[in-house]
Design an enzyme around this catalytic site. Structure first.
Site, short mmCIF file in Angstrom:
data_model
loop_
_atom_site.label_atom_id
_atom_site.label_comp_id
_atom_site.label_asym_id
_atom_site.label_seq_id
_atom_site.Cartn_x
_atom_site.Cartn_y
_atom_site.Cartn_z
N ASP A 38 0.81 -1.22 0.00
CA ASP A 38 0.00 0.00 0.00
C ASP A 38 0.85 1.27 0.00
O ASP A 38 2.08 1.22 0.18
CB ASP A 38 -0.96 -0.01 1.21
CG ASP A 38 -0.29 -0.45 2.51
OD1 ASP A 38 0.96 -0.42 2.59
OD2 ASP A 38 -1.01 -0.81 3.45
N ASP A 45 -7.33 -2.29 13.85
CA ASP A 45 -8.72 -2.61 13.49
C ASP A 45 -8.81 -3.93 12.72
O ASP A 45 -9.85 -4.24 12.16
CB ASP A 45 -9.34 -1.46 12.67
CG ASP A 45 -8.62 -1.22 11.35
OD1 ASP A 45 -7.61 -1.92 11.07
OD2 ASP A 45 -9.07 -0.36 10.57
N HIS A 82 -7.02 -4.77 10.05
CA HIS A 82 -6.80 -4.70 8.59
C HIS A 82 -5.50 -5.38 8.17
O HIS A 82 -4.57 -5.52 8.94
CB HIS A 82 -6.86 -3.26 8.08
CG HIS A 82 -5.72 -2.37 8.47
ND1 HIS A 82 -5.86 -1.01 8.64
CD2 HIS A 82 -4.41 -2.61 8.71
CE1 HIS A 82 -4.70 -0.48 8.93
NE2 HIS A 82 -3.80 -1.43 9.00
N GLU A 136 -9.59 -1.72 5.22
CA GLU A 136 -10.29 -1.36 6.44
C GLU A 136 -11.56 -2.20 6.60
O GLU A 136 -11.99 -2.86 5.66
CB GLU A 136 -10.61 0.14 6.40
CG GLU A 136 -9.38 1.04 6.28
CD GLU A 136 -8.47 1.05 7.53
OE1 GLU A 136 -8.40 0.03 8.24
OE2 GLU A 136 -7.84 2.09 7.79
C1 GLP Z 1 -0.31 0.19 8.49
C2 GLP Z 1 -0.07 -0.65 7.24
C3 GLP Z 1 -0.29 -2.11 7.53
C4 GLP Z 1 0.46 -2.54 8.77
C5 GLP Z 1 0.00 -1.71 9.93
C6 GLP Z 1 0.64 -2.14 11.24
O1 GLP Z 1 -1.65 0.34 8.76
N1 GLP Z 1 -0.92 -0.26 6.16
O2 GLP Z 1 0.14 -2.86 6.41
O3 GLP Z 1 0.26 -3.88 9.02
O4 GLP Z 1 0.34 -0.37 9.63
O5 GLP Z 1 1.61 -1.27 11.64
P1 GLP Z 1 2.53 -1.50 12.90
O6 GLP Z 1 3.41 -2.64 12.56
O7 GLP Z 1 3.30 -0.21 13.01
O8 GLP Z 1 1.65 -1.79 14.05
#
Ligand code: GLP
Length: 262
Positions: free
Chosen positions: A67, A136, A138, A143
């Site tokens: 993404d 959440d 995802h 989402e």
């Molecule tokens: C963002 C990304 C996700 C990732 C998430 C978790 O939302 N789009 O792909 O899994 O962050 O992030 P963290 O590892 O900082 O908790």
């Protein structure tokens, strides 16, 4: 789906890196799907070390990221292109021309999403996709209530996600509101998918995702439908899992995992 519980965050990240490295050694021209976020930073640090110390060779690999934020260019420190360059690509021998992150600056976002899907297809599909999980539930930026068949497209971010990632932007008011993300269907098409989740803050949503119902509210639950998914967690994140005995038993006895056991 397999579930592997490691004693610490460091051990979970190292095992994840070993699984990716194993894929690259067996298939030097592997198409890798990468993720961003604090959770995967130590995975990339381990891959860099393996590149330098063990000669892990990425020269023939291609990559696609999950993404990117809409409106951010690759030189913005909050962009995922910037994250990937600084945490991985600048430190290994992958050809940057073979690394793709969706272009959040594209004037025609719908066309960019379509082109991204086509590029994955032309590369022969993703051999191994790394994913994290949001607060959440995802995966990517899929989402809650994302179609479980969705393809790469623009999604409106959840306020939960905006709060979670605000730190990277110096406040929620400076966070982009939309992102391009591979769809759940895109992720499900990968040959193998590795979900890494660590820390107690994600224990509840992780248990919902992997032991709860398969549902659009928690898009990580779609990995239950994946042909070959492995979920790697640390003790703290495993706290709410019910089938723990089986997961530990399976990792301890499954021949495929023998080279990965400590
Ligand atoms: C963002 C990304 C996700 C990732 C998430 C978790 O939302 N789009 O792909 O899994 O962050 O992030 P963290 O590892 O900082 O908790």
């Amino acid at each position: 789906m397999e579930v592997i519980i490691q004693p610490t965050r460091e051990a979970a990240a190292l095992l994840t890196a070993k699984v990716i490295a194993d894929e690259v050694r067996k298939n030097p021209s592997a198409v890798l799907g990468f993720a961003t976020g604090a959770t995967v930073e130590p995975v990339y640090a381990n891959l860099i070390e393996m590149h330098h110390k063990e000669g892990l060779d990425f020269s023939l690999c291609k990559s696609f990221n999950l993404d990117e934020y809409v409106g951010l260019s690759g030189d913005h420190p909050g962009s995922y292109r910037y994250f990937m360059n600084s945490h991985l690509f600048d430190h290994i021998n992958i050809d940057k021309r073979n690394t793709r992150v969706p272009n959040g600056m594209a004037s025609d976002l719908a066309a960019e999403c379509l082109t991204y899907e086509e590029a994955i297809w032309h590369a022969g599909g993703i051999d191994l996709q790394l994913v994290g999980i949001g607060m959440d539930g995802h995966i990517g930026f899929n989402e809650p209530m994302s179609s479980l068949q969705s393809r790469t497209r623009v999604k409106q971010l959840n306020p939960v996600t905006i709060r979670q990632n605000a730190g990277y932007f110096g406040g929620a008011d400076k966070m982009p509101r939309r992102a391009i993300t591979m769809g759940v269907g895109t992720i499900l098409d990968s040959q193998r998918c590795v979900l890494l989740a660590t820390g107690s803050a994600k224990a509840e949503i992780l248990a919902e995702a992997i032991e709860g119902p398969f549902c659009a509210r928690v898009t990580a639950s779609a990995l239950q439908w994946h042909r070959r998914a492995v979920v790697i967690v640390d003790e703290a994140c495993a706290a709410n899992l019910k089938n723990r005995e089986y997961y530990d038993w399976s990792f301890a006895h499954e021949p495929e995992w023998a080279p990965f056991r400590g």
